[in-house]
Design a protein around this motif. Structure first.
Motif, PDB file in Angstrom:
ATOM      1  N   LEU A  42      -2.752  -3.775  -7.322  1.00  0.00           N
ATOM      2  CA  LEU A  42      -2.334  -2.830  -6.653  1.00  0.00           C
ATOM      3  C   LEU A  42      -2.361  -1.560  -7.207  1.00  0.00           C
ATOM      4  CD1 LEU A  42       1.977  -4.110  -6.046  1.00  0.00           C
ATOM      5  CD2 LEU A  42      -0.202  -4.601  -4.542  1.00  0.00           C
ATOM      6  N   ASP A  43      -3.128  -0.498  -6.429  1.00  0.00           N
ATOM      7  CA  ASP A  43      -3.567   1.171  -6.874  1.00  0.00           C
ATOM      8  C   ASP A  43      -3.021   1.511  -5.671  1.00  0.00           C
ATOM      9  OD1 ASP A  43      -4.449   2.648  -8.301  1.00  0.00           O
ATOM     10  OD2 ASP A  43      -6.802   2.242  -7.942  1.00  0.00           O
ATOM     11  N   ALA A  44      -2.630   3.257  -6.337  1.00  0.00           N
ATOM     12  CA  ALA A  44      -2.649   3.987  -4.982  1.00  0.00           C
ATOM     13  C   ALA A  44      -2.355   3.884  -4.294  1.00  0.00           C
ATOM     14  CB  ALA A  44      -4.105   4.687  -4.925  1.00  0.00           C
ATOM     15  N   GLY A  45      -0.693   2.781  -3.609  1.00  0.00           N
ATOM     16  CA  GLY A  45      -0.634   2.387  -2.656  1.00  0.00           C
ATOM     17  C   GLY A  45      -1.675   1.391  -2.153  1.00  0.00           C
ATOM     18  N   ARG A  46      -2.205   1.085  -2.273  1.00  0.00           N
ATOM     19  CA  ARG A  46      -3.140  -0.105  -1.779  1.00  0.00           C
ATOM     20  C   ARG A  46      -3.414  -1.147  -2.465  1.00  0.00           C
ATOM     21  NH1 ARG A  46      -5.825   2.055   2.142  1.00  0.00           N
ATOM     22  NH2 ARG A  46      -7.133   0.504   2.735  1.00  0.00           N
TER      23      ARG A  46
END
Ligand SMILES: Nc1ncnc2c1ncn2[C@@H]1O[C@H](COP(=O)(O)OP(=O)(O)OP(=O)(O)O)[C@@H](O)[C@H]1O
Ligand SMILES: [Mg+2]
Length: 447
Positions: A372-376
């Motif tokens: 999971l990274d920056a809302g994605r």
């Protein structure tokens, strides 16, 4: 001064010599004449060559004009026809000699159309006009709408000479358009049929999986119920003995011969097993219900991990025994969208990995990981198959592109998946891992 006397003349004139002109002068004149003559000859040869070239290019232009299917005419600034091609002759039924010198506006079907043409074709000075649809009079007198294009013509110093007009009967364009439209409709129908076939094929795979899965609990529920039936008979016999008012010894004998104690020992596990079997059946049916929600595009909050686990379960039921799926996922990935559609995407990715990896020697393995990274969320599907050959890497998302044998794959899986993922604001891409095998990367926005 007095004129020379006859004597004087006779004195200076040698035979073959005109009086007062020396031989040198004569030689010079003859030389000059020779030169002029040879120049003339050269000019004539050059002229002939130029003529031949001119004729050749005229022939070329003529052949182009003749073989043009569009009608074409050349006119002066007042619309007087200077030349026309074969198609125009055939169209209006008049020879080019008859057309030359007449007004181009006579070609239109009535004065109204001619006026309209004058306004639209000549009204704006020397300008190009494109796709101006006006009715011309055909050879049988009927009005035929023609799509006209006009281009102004200029001389070497930029003075307007008139224009060149070409046109194509619109009926022909319409026919071509109609044919194109029909072909397109045919294609759409075929695509629908194939989509349907793909649906039926996945339904078939699903049914096979479900049948396999249901078989187990149903068979042990059935076995248990048969045992219960037998036990019920023996219990009824035993109770009959008691109700008849038999003495204690007789009852004891019946209890032993009917093995009532064993029945009583067995009953709880039999009933428990039956309930468990029924519950497993219900769970399968629940799963099926969720699967059938695939056709509905309902938007809801859901957990991607749950969807992936479900898809893995379904695919593994129809895969080779040794097909292994490793999951490296966080406990929960909250998404918003259609869980049924996303399950369809994940199922196809797992099926593709299973098919690719099963081709090799090593036990087929798929690893599904997510970060999971920056809302994605970025989910990777890494298999140990041969990877995607570089020359088809750019085509695997095309509809109907498949390398699988007929009946095995429709080639719609990835193309449908791509559309679904796009609608969810995500991306789907394929690459080959340096250590071998394919990696399909799915990204989606977190809820
Ligand atoms: N993990 C993979 N490894 C190697 N090749 C792959 C992989 N995934 C897809 N491909 C290639 O991409 C092609 C297209 O895949 P897609 O899912 O669109 O159709 P399909 O699997 O052939 O048919 P369907 O999905 O309708 O059963 C496959 O035929 C295969 O050649
Ligand atoms: Mg597929």
């Amino acid at each position: 001064m007095s004129p020379p006397s006859d004597d004087a003349l006779r004195h200076t004139a040698h035979p073959g010599e005109i009086v007062g002109v020396s031989e040198d002068v004569w030689m010079e004149v003859i030389d000059k004449m020779d030169q002029v003559y040879s120049d003339l000859l050269q000019y004539e040869v050059a002229l002939e060559q130029k003529n031949a070239k001119l004729e050749e290019s005229q022939q070329f232009i003529l052949s182009v004009l003749t073989s043009m299917s569009d009608i074409m005419l050349v006119c002066d600034r007042h619309g007087i026809i200077q030349d026309a091609n074969r198609s125009l002759e055939a169209f209006c039924g008049r020879g080019v000699d008859a057309l030359r010198g007449t007004s181009l506006f006579e070609l239109f079907v009535d004065p109204l159309a001619a006026e309209e043409a004058r306004r639209r074709l000549f009204g704006q000075g020397a300008k190009e006009v494109h796709d101006c649809e006006l009715p011309l009079r055909a050879r049988d007198g009927s009005a035929v709408p023609v799509s006209l294009n006009c281009t102004p013509r200029f001389n070497a110093v930029g003075k307007s000479l008139g224009m060149v007009m070409t046109g194509r009967p619109v009926g022909e364009l319409r026919r071509a358009y109609q044919a194109l439209h029909e072909a397109h409709e045919d294609l759409k129908r075929t695509q629908q049929q194939l989509l349907h076939a793909e649906k039926m094929a996945s339904l078939g795979r699903l049914v096979a999986g479900v049948a396999h899965e249901l078989n187990n609990p149903i068979s042990f529920v059935l076995g248990n119920v048969h045992a219960l039936q037998r036990y019920a008979g023996r219990l009824a016999g035993y109770l009959g003995t008691i109700h008849r008012g038999a003495d204690a010894e007789e009852v004891e004998a019946a209890r032993r011969s009917l093995r009532i104690d064993r029945i009583l020992d067995d009953l709880p596990s039999l009933i428990e097993g039956t309930i468990e079997g029924a519950e497993r059946t219900r769970a399968i049916v629940d799963g099926l219900k969720r699967f059938s929600a695939m056709d509905r595009d309902e938007v809801e909050d859901f957990d991607l991990v749950e969807v992936v686990e479900r898809a893995v379960r379904w695919v593994c039921k129809t895969a080779r025994e040794d097909f292994r799926v490793e999951l490296a996922l966080p406990p929960r990935i909250a998404l918003r969208g259609s869980p049924g559609r996303i399950q369809q995407v994940v199922t196809n990715l797992i099926e593709n990995a299973r098919d690719a990896a099963s081709a090799g020697e090593a036990p087929p393995t798929l690893r599904i990981s997510a970060s999971l990274d920056a809302g994605r969320v970025r989910m990777c599907f890494d298999d140990n198959g041969p990877g995607v050959p570089a020359e088809i890497l750019g085509r695997i998302f095309d509809p109907f592109f498949t390398t699988k044998p007929v009946g095995k794959g429709t080639g719609l899986g990835l193309s449908i998946s791509y559309g679904i993922v796009e609608r969810h604001g995500g991306t789907l891409a394929a690459e080959n891992r340096p250590e071998g095998g394919a990696r399909l990367v799915l990204t989606l926005p977190e809820a």
